[in-house]
Scaffold this active site. Sequence first.
Site, PDB file in Angstrom:
ATOM      1  N   CYS A  96      31.917  31.342  47.687  1.00  0.00           N
ATOM      2  CA  CYS A  96      31.901  31.049  49.118  1.00  0.00           C
ATOM      3  C   CYS A  96      30.733  30.114  49.452  1.00  0.00           C
ATOM      4  CB  CYS A  96      31.857  32.346  49.903  1.00  0.00           C
ATOM      5  SG  CYS A  96      31.979  32.098  51.685  1.00  0.00           S
ATOM      6  N   ASP A 143      43.710  31.029  51.800  1.00  0.00           N
ATOM      7  CA  ASP A 143      42.345  30.998  52.331  1.00  0.00           C
ATOM      8  C   ASP A 143      42.374  30.330  53.709  1.00  0.00           C
ATOM      9  OD1 ASP A 143      39.634  30.601  52.859  1.00  0.00           O
ATOM     10  OD2 ASP A 143      39.166  30.290  50.744  1.00  0.00           O
ATOM     11  N   HIS A 176      40.557  34.419  50.667  1.00  0.00           N
ATOM     12  CA  HIS A 176      39.152  34.105  50.447  1.00  0.00           C
ATOM     13  C   HIS A 176      38.408  35.309  49.863  1.00  0.00           C
ATOM     14  CE1 HIS A 176      35.637  31.582  51.340  1.00  0.00           C
ATOM     15  NE2 HIS A 176      35.005  32.716  51.549  1.00  0.00           N
TER      16      HIS A 176
END
Length: 209
Positions: A96, A143, A176
């Site tokens: 991330c 995502d 994600h």
Amino acid sequence: MANEECPCPCNIGDKLEYGGLGQEVQIEHIKAYICKPPVETDRAVIVVQDIFGWTLPNTRYIVDMLAANGYIETNVTVKYLKEQCNAKKIGVVGFCWGGVVVHHLTLTNPEIKAAVSMYGIISMSDDRYALKNPTMFIFAENDTVIPLEQVTVLEHNLKEKCKVDYEVQVYPGQTHGFVHRKREDVKPEDKACIVDARKRMINWLNKYI
């Protein structure tokens, strides 16, 4: 954040109940977590965490997993790894926000031998395709932060402009944070993607470090 345009949704996913096999260390003005493999090695990998920091059990789990595969693992500086751990070949992995950091490092730091960026991407820099180190990018199909259009643009431009080895992997049905924030024992379809992504990460590091 997972890119410059959209806030990070890293509050999704599971927090593992995991203590860790390594130890906390103080390096100048920062604290870090380090785990060493059972045998001597001159290979090391810096793990750049998501916004929850290096104390997140999920991050320590990934650190320990990489250490079990023969790497000194920590989220600290190259200088420390060279001087205190005798590391000569260093890679970097990030999730991330950490994936964005990895993308930046592979554009700017020639000392890095290999990089793996997971659901993190620089999308607003003109030179973001001029990678200096072999780099793997891992993304999730669903995502909400990094749409597939961004991944397609990245892959197209890397093909035209990148002069080092790279690989882009998109995992179908995943969201994600799936590599380090999803439990492996909830959905069989998730486990297959999680295990494969982690295996690819380790194989990429082994290939170039």
